[in-house]
Motif scaffolding. Structure first.
Motif, PDB file in Angstrom:
ATOM      1  N   ALA A  24     -13.823  41.370 -22.752  1.00  0.00           N
ATOM      2  CA  ALA A  24     -14.917  42.291 -23.087  1.00  0.00           C
ATOM      3  C   ALA A  24     -15.126  42.358 -24.600  1.00  0.00           C
ATOM      4  O   ALA A  24     -16.265  42.385 -25.074  1.00  0.00           O
ATOM      5  CB  ALA A  24     -14.612  43.678 -22.528  1.00  0.00           C
ATOM      6  N   VAL A  25     -14.035  42.362 -25.367  1.00  0.00           N
ATOM      7  CA  VAL A  25     -14.144  42.395 -26.826  1.00  0.00           C
ATOM      8  C   VAL A  25     -14.819  41.125 -27.336  1.00  0.00           C
ATOM      9  O   VAL A  25     -15.725  41.175 -28.180  1.00  0.00           O
ATOM     10  CB  VAL A  25     -12.753  42.597 -27.477  1.00  0.00           C
ATOM     11  CG1 VAL A  25     -12.786  42.338 -28.970  1.00  0.00           C
ATOM     12  CG2 VAL A  25     -12.237  43.996 -27.183  1.00  0.00           C
ATOM     13  N   LEU A  26     -14.408  39.979 -26.827  1.00  0.00           N
ATOM     14  CA  LEU A  26     -15.024  38.726 -27.263  1.00  0.00           C
ATOM     15  C   LEU A  26     -16.508  38.664 -26.886  1.00  0.00           C
ATOM     16  O   LEU A  26     -17.338  38.187 -27.654  1.00  0.00           O
ATOM     17  CB  LEU A  26     -14.280  37.533 -26.654  1.00  0.00           C
ATOM     18  CG  LEU A  26     -12.891  37.259 -27.214  1.00  0.00           C
ATOM     19  CD1 LEU A  26     -12.233  36.131 -26.434  1.00  0.00           C
ATOM     20  CD2 LEU A  26     -12.975  36.916 -28.691  1.00  0.00           C
ATOM     21  N   TYR A  27     -16.841  39.160 -25.727  1.00  0.00           N
ATOM     22  CA  TYR A  27     -18.232  39.164 -25.291  1.00  0.00           C
ATOM     23  C   TYR A  27     -19.081  40.045 -26.204  1.00  0.00           C
ATOM     24  O   TYR A  27     -20.167  39.655 -26.633  1.00  0.00           O
ATOM     25  CB  TYR A  27     -18.307  39.663 -23.837  1.00  0.00           C
ATOM     26  CG  TYR A  27     -19.703  39.755 -23.299  1.00  0.00           C
ATOM     27  CD1 TYR A  27     -20.400  38.620 -22.916  1.00  0.00           C
ATOM     28  CD2 TYR A  27     -20.335  40.987 -23.163  1.00  0.00           C
ATOM     29  CE1 TYR A  27     -21.683  38.696 -22.420  1.00  0.00           C
ATOM     30  CE2 TYR A  27     -21.617  41.085 -22.674  1.00  0.00           C
ATOM     31  CZ  TYR A  27     -22.288  39.930 -22.305  1.00  0.00           C
ATOM     32  OH  TYR A  27     -23.559  40.021 -21.818  1.00  0.00           O
ATOM     33  N   ARG A  28     -18.580  41.225 -26.519  1.00  0.00           N
ATOM     34  CA  ARG A  28     -19.339  42.135 -27.397  1.00  0.00           C
ATOM     35  C   ARG A  28     -19.482  41.557 -28.800  1.00  0.00           C
ATOM     36  O   ARG A  28     -20.524  41.696 -29.424  1.00  0.00           O
ATOM     37  CB  ARG A  28     -18.666  43.500 -27.441  1.00  0.00           C
ATOM     38  CG  ARG A  28     -18.824  44.272 -26.143  1.00  0.00           C
ATOM     39  CD  ARG A  28     -18.211  45.641 -26.258  1.00  0.00           C
ATOM     40  NE  ARG A  28     -18.754  46.356 -27.403  1.00  0.00           N
ATOM     41  CZ  ARG A  28     -19.479  47.461 -27.327  1.00  0.00           C
ATOM     42  NH1 ARG A  28     -19.742  47.971 -26.142  1.00  0.00           N
ATOM     43  NH2 ARG A  28     -19.920  48.057 -28.403  1.00  0.00           N
ATOM     44  N   SER A  66      -3.381  41.364 -16.484  1.00  0.00           N
ATOM     45  CA  SER A  66      -4.761  41.289 -16.025  1.00  0.00           C
ATOM     46  C   SER A  66      -5.654  42.250 -16.813  1.00  0.00           C
ATOM     47  O   SER A  66      -6.760  41.882 -17.217  1.00  0.00           O
ATOM     48  CB  SER A  66      -4.826  41.621 -14.537  1.00  0.00           C
ATOM     49  OG  SER A  66      -6.144  41.654 -14.090  1.00  0.00           O
ATOM     50  N   ALA A  67      -5.166  43.464 -17.034  1.00  0.00           N
ATOM     51  CA  ALA A  67      -5.949  44.435 -17.806  1.00  0.00           C
ATOM     52  C   ALA A  67      -6.136  43.945 -19.243  1.00  0.00           C
ATOM     53  O   ALA A  67      -7.220  44.077 -19.817  1.00  0.00           O
ATOM     54  CB  ALA A  67      -5.259  45.794 -17.791  1.00  0.00           C
ATOM     55  N   GLY A  68      -5.103  43.351 -19.830  1.00  0.00           N
ATOM     56  CA  GLY A  68      -5.216  42.824 -21.185  1.00  0.00           C
ATOM     57  C   GLY A  68      -6.233  41.707 -21.285  1.00  0.00           C
ATOM     58  O   GLY A  68      -7.009  41.641 -22.241  1.00  0.00           O
ATOM     59  N   LEU A  69      -6.252  40.829 -20.306  1.00  0.00           N
ATOM     60  CA  LEU A  69      -7.222  39.739 -20.306  1.00  0.00           C
ATOM     61  C   LEU A  69      -8.655  40.258 -20.135  1.00  0.00           C
ATOM     62  O   LEU A  69      -9.578  39.755 -20.775  1.00  0.00           O
ATOM     63  CB  LEU A  69      -6.881  38.739 -19.199  1.00  0.00           C
ATOM     64  CG  LEU A  69      -5.642  37.879 -19.452  1.00  0.00           C
ATOM     65  CD1 LEU A  69      -5.288  37.086 -18.194  1.00  0.00           C
ATOM     66  CD2 LEU A  69      -5.870  36.948 -20.616  1.00  0.00           C
TER      67      LEU A  69
END
Length: 59
Positions: free
Chosen positions: A46-50, A38-41
């Motif tokens: 967040a990385v993809l959003y940024r 869950s933390a990895g997802l």
């Protein structure tokens, strides 16, 4: 005269051979793995959003 009524034997307390009471199994064995996934997802999202926000500002 009638014979005396039979008295049932008193219940004996559990001896040392009996097991102690335990909590029920709740199926939480894979909780650590699920938390890591869950933390990895969340971090991946967040990385993809940024990255998408940064790419949209370049145009």
């Amino acid at each position: 005269m009638s014979p005396p009524a039979a008295v049932p034997p008193a219940a004996t307390p559990p001896g040392p051979a009996t097991r102690a009471p335990q909590l029920a199994e709740t199926g939480s064995d894979g909780l650590l793995a699920a938390s890591v996934a869950s933390a990895g997802l969340l971090i991946g999202g967040a990385v993809l959003y940024r990255r998408s926000r940064a790419a949209s500002r370049q145009w």
